[in-house]
Design a protein around this motif. Structure first.
Motif, PDB file in Angstrom:
ATOM      1  N   THR A 500      -3.785  -1.696  -6.896  1.00 44.32           N
ATOM      2  CA  THR A 500      -2.390  -1.465  -6.523  1.00 44.32           C
ATOM      3  C   THR A 500      -2.286  -1.081  -5.050  1.00 44.32           C
ATOM      4  OG1 THR A 500      -2.385   0.937  -6.934  1.00 44.32           O
ATOM      5  CG2 THR A 500      -2.039  -0.516  -8.842  1.00 44.32           C
ATOM      6  N   GLY A 501      -1.051  -0.984  -4.576  1.00 44.28           N
ATOM      7  CA  GLY A 501      -0.800  -0.666  -3.180  1.00 44.28           C
ATOM      8  C   GLY A 501      -1.131   0.756  -2.787  1.00 44.28           C
ATOM      9  N   GLU A 502      -1.561   1.568  -3.739  1.00 48.70           N
ATOM     10  CA  GLU A 502      -2.005   2.921  -3.409  1.00 48.70           C
ATOM     11  C   GLU A 502      -3.407   2.903  -2.793  1.00 48.70           C
ATOM     12  OE1 GLU A 502      -2.211   5.777  -6.657  1.00 48.70           O
ATOM     13  OE2 GLU A 502      -0.689   6.963  -5.636  1.00 48.70           O
ATOM     14  N   THR A 503      -4.119   1.789  -2.963  1.00 51.38           N
ATOM     15  CA  THR A 503      -5.442   1.628  -2.360  1.00 51.38           C
ATOM     16  C   THR A 503      -5.326   1.670  -0.842  1.00 51.38           C
ATOM     17  OG1 THR A 503      -6.140   0.247  -4.227  1.00 51.38           O
ATOM     18  CG2 THR A 503      -7.445   0.084  -2.215  1.00 51.38           C
ATOM     19  N   PHE A 504      -6.279   2.309  -0.191  1.00 54.07           N
ATOM     20  CA  PHE A 504      -6.307   2.288   1.275  1.00 54.07           C
ATOM     21  C   PHE A 504      -7.742   2.355   1.789  1.00 54.07           C
ATOM     22  CE2 PHE A 504      -7.457   6.685   2.152  1.00 54.07           C
ATOM     23  CZ  PHE A 504      -6.954   7.413   1.085  1.00 54.07           C
ATOM     24  N   PRO A 516      -3.559   2.067   5.459  1.00 56.05           N
ATOM     25  CA  PRO A 516      -2.860   1.897   4.185  1.00 56.05           C
ATOM     26  C   PRO A 516      -2.472   0.441   3.959  1.00 56.05           C
ATOM     27  CG  PRO A 516      -1.357   2.763   5.807  1.00 56.05           C
ATOM     28  CD  PRO A 516      -2.694   2.686   6.484  1.00 56.05           C
ATOM     29  N   TRP A 517      -2.002   0.165   2.772  1.00 56.88           N
ATOM     30  CA  TRP A 517      -1.537  -1.173   2.424  1.00 56.88           C
ATOM     31  C   TRP A 517      -0.347  -1.538   3.314  1.00 56.88           C
ATOM     32  CZ3 TRP A 517       2.591  -2.130  -1.695  1.00 56.88           C
ATOM     33  CH2 TRP A 517       2.799  -3.497  -1.875  1.00 56.88           C
ATOM     34  N   VAL A 518      -0.369  -2.767   3.809  1.00 55.53           N
ATOM     35  CA  VAL A 518       0.699  -3.205   4.710  1.00 55.53           C
ATOM     36  C   VAL A 518       2.057  -3.220   4.011  1.00 55.53           C
ATOM     37  CG1 VAL A 518      -0.814  -4.558   6.205  1.00 55.53           C
ATOM     38  CG2 VAL A 518       0.192  -5.628   4.167  1.00 55.53           C
ATOM     39  N   GLY A 519       2.075  -3.378   2.696  1.00 51.85           N
ATOM     40  CA  GLY A 519       3.328  -3.439   1.958  1.00 51.85           C
ATOM     41  C   GLY A 519       4.001  -2.096   1.788  1.00 51.85           C
ATOM     42  N   ILE A 520       3.339  -1.033   2.218  1.00 50.06           N
ATOM     43  CA  ILE A 520       3.921   0.294   2.047  1.00 50.06           C
ATOM     44  C   ILE A 520       5.147   0.489   2.925  1.00 50.06           C
ATOM     45  CG2 ILE A 520       2.774   1.702   3.817  1.00 50.06           C
ATOM     46  CD1 ILE A 520       1.984   3.581   1.409  1.00 50.06           C
ATOM     47  N   GLU A 521       5.272  -0.372   3.945  1.00 50.60           N
ATOM     48  CA  GLU A 521       6.425  -0.291   4.841  1.00 50.60           C
ATOM     49  C   GLU A 521       7.664  -0.952   4.238  1.00 50.60           C
ATOM     50  OE1 GLU A 521       4.276   1.846   7.543  1.00 50.60           O
ATOM     51  OE2 GLU A 521       6.419   1.417   7.521  1.00 50.60           O
ATOM     52  N   SER A 530      -1.474 -10.423   1.064  1.00 48.60           N
ATOM     53  CA  SER A 530      -1.327  -8.996   1.363  1.00 48.60           C
ATOM     54  C   SER A 530      -1.543  -8.123   0.141  1.00 48.60           C
ATOM     55  CB  SER A 530       0.064  -8.733   1.921  1.00 48.60           C
ATOM     56  OG  SER A 530       1.040  -8.973   0.909  1.00 48.60           O
ATOM     57  N   GLU A 531      -1.889  -8.722  -0.993  1.00 46.21           N
ATOM     58  CA  GLU A 531      -2.069  -7.958  -2.219  1.00 46.21           C
ATOM     59  C   GLU A 531      -3.456  -8.164  -2.828  1.00 46.21           C
ATOM     60  OE1 GLU A 531       2.644  -8.004  -3.556  1.00 46.21           O
ATOM     61  OE2 GLU A 531       1.118  -8.952  -4.824  1.00 46.21           O
ATOM     62  N   LEU A 532      -4.426  -8.398  -1.968  1.00 42.92           N
ATOM     63  CA  LEU A 532      -5.808  -8.603  -2.418  1.00 42.92           C
ATOM     64  C   LEU A 532      -6.557  -7.276  -2.280  1.00 42.92           C
ATOM     65  CD1 LEU A 532      -6.417 -12.065  -0.704  1.00 42.92           C
ATOM     66  CD2 LEU A 532      -5.514 -11.590  -2.997  1.00 42.92           C
ATOM     67  N   PHE A 533      -6.358  -6.386  -3.222  1.00 43.50           N
ATOM     68  CA  PHE A 533      -6.848  -5.022  -3.094  1.00 43.50           C
ATOM     69  C   PHE A 533      -8.334  -4.877  -3.436  1.00 43.50           C
ATOM     70  CE2 PHE A 533      -2.297  -4.667  -4.207  1.00 43.50           C
ATOM     71  CZ  PHE A 533      -1.850  -4.092  -3.035  1.00 43.50           C
ATOM     72  N   MET A 534      -8.703  -5.270  -4.661  1.00 36.52           N
ATOM     73  CA  MET A 534     -10.072  -5.072  -5.134  1.00 36.52           C
ATOM     74  C   MET A 534     -10.539  -6.310  -5.885  1.00 36.52           C
ATOM     75  SD  MET A 534      -9.277  -1.278  -6.712  1.00 36.52           S
ATOM     76  CE  MET A 534     -10.853  -1.063  -7.542  1.00 36.52           C
ATOM     77  N   ALA A 535     -11.812  -6.649  -5.726  1.00 31.77           N
ATOM     78  CA  ALA A 535     -12.420  -7.756  -6.471  1.00 31.77           C
ATOM     79  C   ALA A 535     -13.880  -7.419  -6.720  1.00 31.77           C
ATOM     80  CB  ALA A 535     -12.297  -9.069  -5.711  1.00 31.77           C
ATOM     81  N   ALA A 536     -14.410  -7.916  -7.844  1.00 25.77           N
ATOM     82  CA  ALA A 536     -15.808  -7.597  -8.169  1.00 25.77           C
ATOM     83  C   ALA A 536     -16.332  -8.547  -9.231  1.00 25.77           C
ATOM     84  CB  ALA A 536     -15.919  -6.159  -8.667  1.00 25.77           C
ATOM     85  N   ASP A 537     -17.622  -8.801  -9.177  1.00 25.25           N
ATOM     86  CA  ASP A 537     -18.314  -9.507 -10.245  1.00 25.25           C
ATOM     87  C   ASP A 537     -19.767  -9.035 -10.223  1.00 25.25           C
ATOM     88  OD1 ASP A 537     -18.260 -12.591  -8.290  1.00 25.25           O
ATOM     89  OD2 ASP A 537     -19.642 -10.876  -8.167  1.00 25.25           O
ATOM     90  N   SER A 538     -20.652  -9.766 -10.864  1.00 26.44           N
ATOM     91  CA  SER A 538     -22.045  -9.329 -10.965  1.00 26.44           C
ATOM     92  C   SER A 538     -22.813  -9.468  -9.660  1.00 26.44           C
ATOM     93  CB  SER A 538     -22.764 -10.133 -12.057  1.00 26.44           C
ATOM     94  OG  SER A 538     -22.767 -11.523 -11.728  1.00 26.44           O
ATOM     95  N   THR A 567      -4.411  -7.567   3.930  1.00 31.31           N
ATOM     96  CA  THR A 567      -3.959  -6.568   2.965  1.00 31.31           C
ATOM     97  C   THR A 567      -3.758  -5.202   3.613  1.00 31.31           C
ATOM     98  OG1 THR A 567      -5.105  -7.725   1.176  1.00 31.31           O
ATOM     99  CG2 THR A 567      -4.467  -5.461   0.756  1.00 31.31           C
ATOM    100  N   PHE A 568      -4.634  -4.853   4.571  1.00 30.90           N
ATOM    101  CA  PHE A 568      -4.549  -3.533   5.194  1.00 30.90           C
ATOM    102  C   PHE A 568      -4.335  -3.593   6.709  1.00 30.90           C
ATOM    103  CE2 PHE A 568      -5.535  -1.428   1.340  1.00 30.90           C
ATOM    104  CZ  PHE A 568      -6.523  -2.145   0.695  1.00 30.90           C
ATOM    105  N   ASN A 569      -4.334  -4.799   7.253  1.00 32.73           N
ATOM    106  CA  ASN A 569      -4.146  -4.955   8.701  1.00 32.73           C
ATOM    107  C   ASN A 569      -5.088  -4.041   9.482  1.00 32.73           C
ATOM    108  OD1 ASN A 569      -2.974  -6.083  11.001  1.00 32.73           O
ATOM    109  ND2 ASN A 569      -1.450  -4.445  11.161  1.00 32.73           N
ATOM    110  N   ASN A 570      -6.320  -4.048   9.081  1.00 30.82           N
ATOM    111  CA  ASN A 570      -7.334  -3.175   9.669  1.00 30.82           C
ATOM    112  C   ASN A 570      -8.231  -3.937  10.628  1.00 30.82           C
ATOM    113  OD1 ASN A 570      -8.326  -4.398   6.986  1.00 30.82           O
ATOM    114  ND2 ASN A 570     -10.240  -3.833   8.021  1.00 30.82           N
ATOM    115  N   PRO A 571      -8.847  -3.249  11.596  1.00 30.59           N
ATOM    116  CA  PRO A 571      -9.919  -3.862  12.370  1.00 30.59           C
ATOM    117  C   PRO A 571     -11.212  -3.777  11.560  1.00 30.59           C
ATOM    118  CG  PRO A 571      -9.609  -1.616  13.085  1.00 30.59           C
ATOM    119  CD  PRO A 571      -8.547  -1.877  12.042  1.00 30.59           C
TER     120      PRO A 571
END
Length: 592
Positions: A500-504, A516-521, A530-538, A567-571
């Motif tokens: 969710t957008g609470e991820t940062f 923070p998530w760019v959508g928080i604005e 902009s909503e690709l928060f978490m992904a995982a596999d083996s 998603t976070f507009n981070n460097p």
């Protein structure tokens, strides 16, 4: 070597039993040395001395059925005495049933269904066929002590496969050098599947300790043996210190288990295992003390073990002595169980004291010497939680070395407290009401994505923190359970991304910043990227996506990369983009 051991009828029954318990009907290929070769109707020949029985009349031995009934009645003390006193021949068929029963009583998991092991084999290797190619052993195995005990190359491949499956099923095992030798011993008396079930019982036991599974447990164990030896083998310890004034006992006792597993003849080992599979590691403690006393006695009467011959390497001399040990298995065990004042409670007390001492030294060595005083401020970790984090964390303390012209080098320390309070101020307010707990750290739990999932996946939220080999510290607050990687949509397809957008994201060192998530604005036209928060596999875990991945780590939790992402507009969270992980820590929150 020829010796009378069993009648042909008994031999046929034993050989038939051995063949029937193996999945492969040609199970005798597991042994380089054939157990029996008929020389005549009355004489049996073996090429392996350890399989020959001593001549003479044997006392009546208790049967498997008798022992089984006692266990079912809960008479464990009676079983203990029988196992100590009954010297079954090394080629007795009883162990094919006895050992699985003894190990099975320690299983804590729910009853494993038939075929469970082979399903695990197929899951790990993709097939149940035994590969002709070498199998890479798990990291917890000590490659220098993969003792095969006369197993053939096929038998060793089976042992390799068993420890691999066990490592997959028990990801908390990070260091266990004795596991492989015990696997090899088990394969002499039972099938591959039964050997695995035996190991699962020993590893999963909650009531007694059988097999150490971390480096900390391994170190605490040999130091416990050393402390016990100082009390119960005073003469031997004094003798060693007298002939070697500069001797460090630690160097001798670090290899204590190999006196037994790598030194003693196979027939001695088998009888020790009869008791060990029921009583636990304390049996090995007792045997080690007897070995020390016997060695000391021989040193005083046998020139082979004179001070000049042993003083340069007492540890190796002990192993050599064990190979020629001058007592029978029965006498060795009798001496071991005759030692007084060596109760389970006493051993446990020494073990716990040693463990506490090692942990406290670890804290001091890490530089966390000052305890954080209690604060009255709201929404901060309690003083005890702060202390706990100091003790556990390897990511929150950074030291910089500065060399200024004309001055001595000095160290500037960014403390746990500075980082902790900064990070705490970034958390959602409701989360700051709960106290943090360390769920997973590569320092203790090993570098495995499987272990990561086992320890972390059911917790929500989690705080993931990385320290690189260049001392950069960064991470992410992950709002959803990592278990959601397995959740399927209405079409039965797993969702690539979740959260969710609470991820940062955040960076603590060298820069301090929160992303923070760019959508928080509140921008409604951001799009899917902009909503690709978490992904995982083996094979990997990812946090943040869209034209790059903010944090990506491989399945071995060793290498990673960081990019800017939509998603976070981070460097990138570290200058090089690619990084090698020194420590990964994951925190949860108590009470959520």
């Amino acid at each position: 070597m020829v010796g009378k051991v069993l009648g042909l009828k008994d031999l046929e029954q034993f050989s038939s039993r051995r063949s029937s318990v193996y999945v492969d009907p040609e199970c005798d290929k597991f042994f380089e040395l054939p157990l029996f070769i008929a020389a005549s109707s009355n004489d049996i020949t073996t090429k392996c001395q350890c399989w020959q029985l001593s001549p003479g009349k044997e006392p009546a031995l208790r049967s498997y059925t008798e022992i089984q009934q006692l266990l079912q009645q809960g008479k464990k003390r009676d079983v203990k005495n029988i196992l100590r006193e009954n010297s079954w021949p090394i080629n007795s068929p009883i162990r094919a049933q006895l050992w699985p029963m003894l190990c099975g009583q320690h299983l804590t998991k729910q009853q494993m269904l038939d075929g469970f092991y082979w399903e695990m084999v197929h899951q790990v290797f993709g097939t149940t066929e035994l590969s002709e190619k070498p199998i890479m052993l798990p990291a917890f195995v000590d490659a220098t002590h993969c003792l095969p005990y006369h197993l053939t190359s096929t038998g060793r491949a089976v042992a390799d496969r068993i420890v691999n499956v066990l490592g997959y099923d028990c990801p908390d095992i990070t260091y266990s050098p004795v596991l492989y030798p015990i696997t090899s011993i088990l394969l002499h008396f039972m099938s591959e599947e039964e050997a695995y079930m035996c190991l699962a019982g020993l590893v999963g036991s909650k009531e007694k300790v059988f097999i150490n599974q971390t480096k900390l447990q391994h170190e605490v164990t040999w130091k416990t043996v050393m402390q016990i030896a100082k009390k119960h083998t005073k003469s031997a310890i004094s003798y060693f210190q007298r002939i070697c004034p500069g001797l460090k006992l630690e160097r001798v006792f670090m290899d204590w288990c190999w006196w037994i597993l790598a030194g003693l003849p196979f027939q001695h080992l088998v009888r020790i295992m009869d008791c060990y599979f029921h009583e636990g590691i304390k049996v090995l403690y007792r045997v080690a003390l007897v070995v020390l006393n016997l060695f000391h006695k021989e040193c005083q009467s046998n020139n082979e073990w004179s001070p000049d011959n042993i003083k340069n390497d007492i540890g190796n001399a002990l192993i050599k002595f064990c190979k020629k040990i001058p007592v029978s298995p029965a006498k060795l065990l009798h001496a071991a169980f005759s030692i007084r004042g060596l109760s389970t409670q006493y051993i446990s007390r020494i073990f716990i004291k040693t463990e506490m001492l090692l942990k406290s030294r670890s804290v001091l060595n890490s530089g966390s010497k000052q305890l954080i005083k209690s604060r009255s401020s709201d929404n901060l970790p309690t003083s005890q939680s702060q202390v706990n984090i100091q003790m556990m964390s390897h990511t929150l303390t950074i030291r910089e070395h500065f060399g200024l012209p004309g001055t001595k080098n000095f160290i500037k320390t960014w403390t746990d407290r500075q980082f902790l309070f900064t990070l705490w101020s970034w958390l959602p307010v409701r989360i700051t009401m709960y106290q943090p707990v360390l769920l997973y750290t590569t320092e203790e739990h090993g570098c495995s994505l499987t272990t990561f999932y086992v320890r972390v996946e059911q917790h929500e939220p989690t705080l993931l923190m990385i320290k690189t080999c260049n001392n950069e510290v960064f991470g992410a607050y992950c709002s959803s359970r990592w278990f959601e990687r397995n959740v399927k949509d209405d079409k039965g397809q797993r969702q690539a991304y979740f959260g969710t957008g609470e991820t940062f994201l955040f960076s603590l060192y060298p820069e301090r910043a929160k992303y923070p998530w760019v959508g928080i604005e509140g921008d409604k036209d951001l799009g899917h990227s902009s909503e690709l928060f978490m992904a995982a596999d083996s094979k990997m875990i990812t946090i943040g996506g869209g034209e790059g991945q903010a944090i990506w780590m491989d399945e071995n939790i060793r290498f990673g990369k960081t990019d800017g992402c939509k998603t976070f507009n981070n460097p990138p969270l570290c200058p090089s983009g690619d990084f090698e992980i020194r420590v990964l820590e994951v925190y949860g929150f108590v009470g959520i």
